[in-house]
Scaffold this motif. Structure first.
Motif, short mmCIF file in Angstrom:
data_model
loop_
_atom_site.label_atom_id
_atom_site.label_comp_id
_atom_site.label_asym_id
_atom_site.label_seq_id
_atom_site.Cartn_x
_atom_site.Cartn_y
_atom_site.Cartn_z
N UNK A 1 26.31 4.77 -2.22
CA UNK A 1 25.48 3.72 -1.62
C UNK A 1 26.27 2.43 -1.37
N UNK A 2 27.56 2.42 -1.67
CA UNK A 2 28.44 1.28 -1.43
C UNK A 2 28.05 0.05 -2.26
N UNK A 3 27.74 0.30 -3.52
CA UNK A 3 27.43 -0.78 -4.45
C UNK A 3 28.54 -0.92 -5.48
N UNK A 4 28.71 -2.14 -5.98
CA UNK A 4 29.72 -2.41 -7.00
C UNK A 4 29.38 -1.64 -8.28
N UNK A 5 30.39 -0.98 -8.83
CA UNK A 5 30.19 -0.19 -10.04
C UNK A 5 31.39 -0.41 -10.96
N UNK A 6 31.26 -1.40 -11.82
CA UNK A 6 32.37 -1.76 -12.68
C UNK A 6 32.17 -1.32 -14.12
N UNK A 7 32.69 -2.13 -15.03
CA UNK A 7 32.72 -1.74 -16.43
C UNK A 7 31.43 -1.95 -17.19
N UNK A 8 30.45 -2.57 -16.56
CA UNK A 8 29.20 -2.85 -17.26
C UNK A 8 27.99 -2.19 -16.60
N UNK A 9 28.23 -1.17 -15.80
CA UNK A 9 27.14 -0.48 -15.10
C UNK A 9 27.54 0.98 -14.94
N UNK A 10 26.55 1.85 -14.78
CA UNK A 10 26.85 3.27 -14.62
C UNK A 10 25.90 3.89 -13.62
#
Length: 207
Positions: free
Chosen positions: A17-26
């Protein structure tokens, strides 16, 4: 000589979906990513890998377990908090084109000029902070198991910053290589305290 293999997790719903997915989300793996993780396992089971270290984030840990499901031998699997993805603070979960439009200079620095990247305004992590924890983790396990070939399963920017730093890239050049594909395989060869980049972003096994 020690072989260290690095796999990026499979594609997730947020990736697609082209969303930011960093170290605090899954986000869950896509069905095709499960297939690709198993293909990666079928490819890697031919190696001498004897131990797996994964990010504790679900997308990476699930990928690691699907890889291991293809091995015909039992391998120990452990997780390390230091292998979480780059933390983006308040950007986590946001639509990437919106960020690029709202913060054009910071976004350009993130992708193209990492030595200028400053995430202070949204509570993100810096490249030096990411590099410190990523390299600490890899060095820890390489030194703890010096006679073993190891597999690390983690994230795109984590591996990009960590691997290229270990082979001597400066921060300004950290984003100069091709982006790591989902379930791609990269390899470092360690000889003493020296690391050589043998393979970067190998994806032929997914065909």
């Amino acid at each position: 000589m020690q072989n260290l293999y690095f796999v990026r997790h499979g594609e997730t719903q947020l990736n697609a979906a082209d969303h930011v997915q960093g170290g605090d989300i899954d986000s869950p793996l896509l069905e095709k990513s499960i297939v690709n993780a198993r293909k990666t396992g079928a490819f890697l089971k031919q190696t001498a890998i004897s131990r797996v270290i994964s990010s504790p984030q679900l997308r990476a840990l699930d990928t690691a377990n699907y890889i291991l499901s293809e091995f015909n031998r039992e391998l120990p699997l452990e997780t390390d908090e230091r292998l979480k993805e780059f933390r983006y603070g308040n950007w986590e979960g946001l639509y990437i084109p919106d960020i690029a439009e709202k913060y054009p200079e910071t976004f350009r620095h993130l992708r193209q000029e990492p030595h200028k990247y400053n995430p202070e305004q949204f509570g993100g992590e810096t490249y030096p902070e990411l590099i410190v924890r990523g390299t600490e983790s890899v060095l820890h396990y390489a030194h703890q198991y010096p006679q073993e070939d190891l597999l690390f399963v983690g994230h795109s920017i984590l591996w990009t910053a960590t691997l290229l730093s270990l082979v001597g890239f400066e921060i300004k050049d950290i984003r100069s290589q091709s982006p790591l594909g989902n379930t791609s395989v990269s390899r470092l060869i360690r000889t003493g305290d020296t690391f050589q980049l043998d393979t970067w972003n190998y994806c032929d096994h997914l065909a």
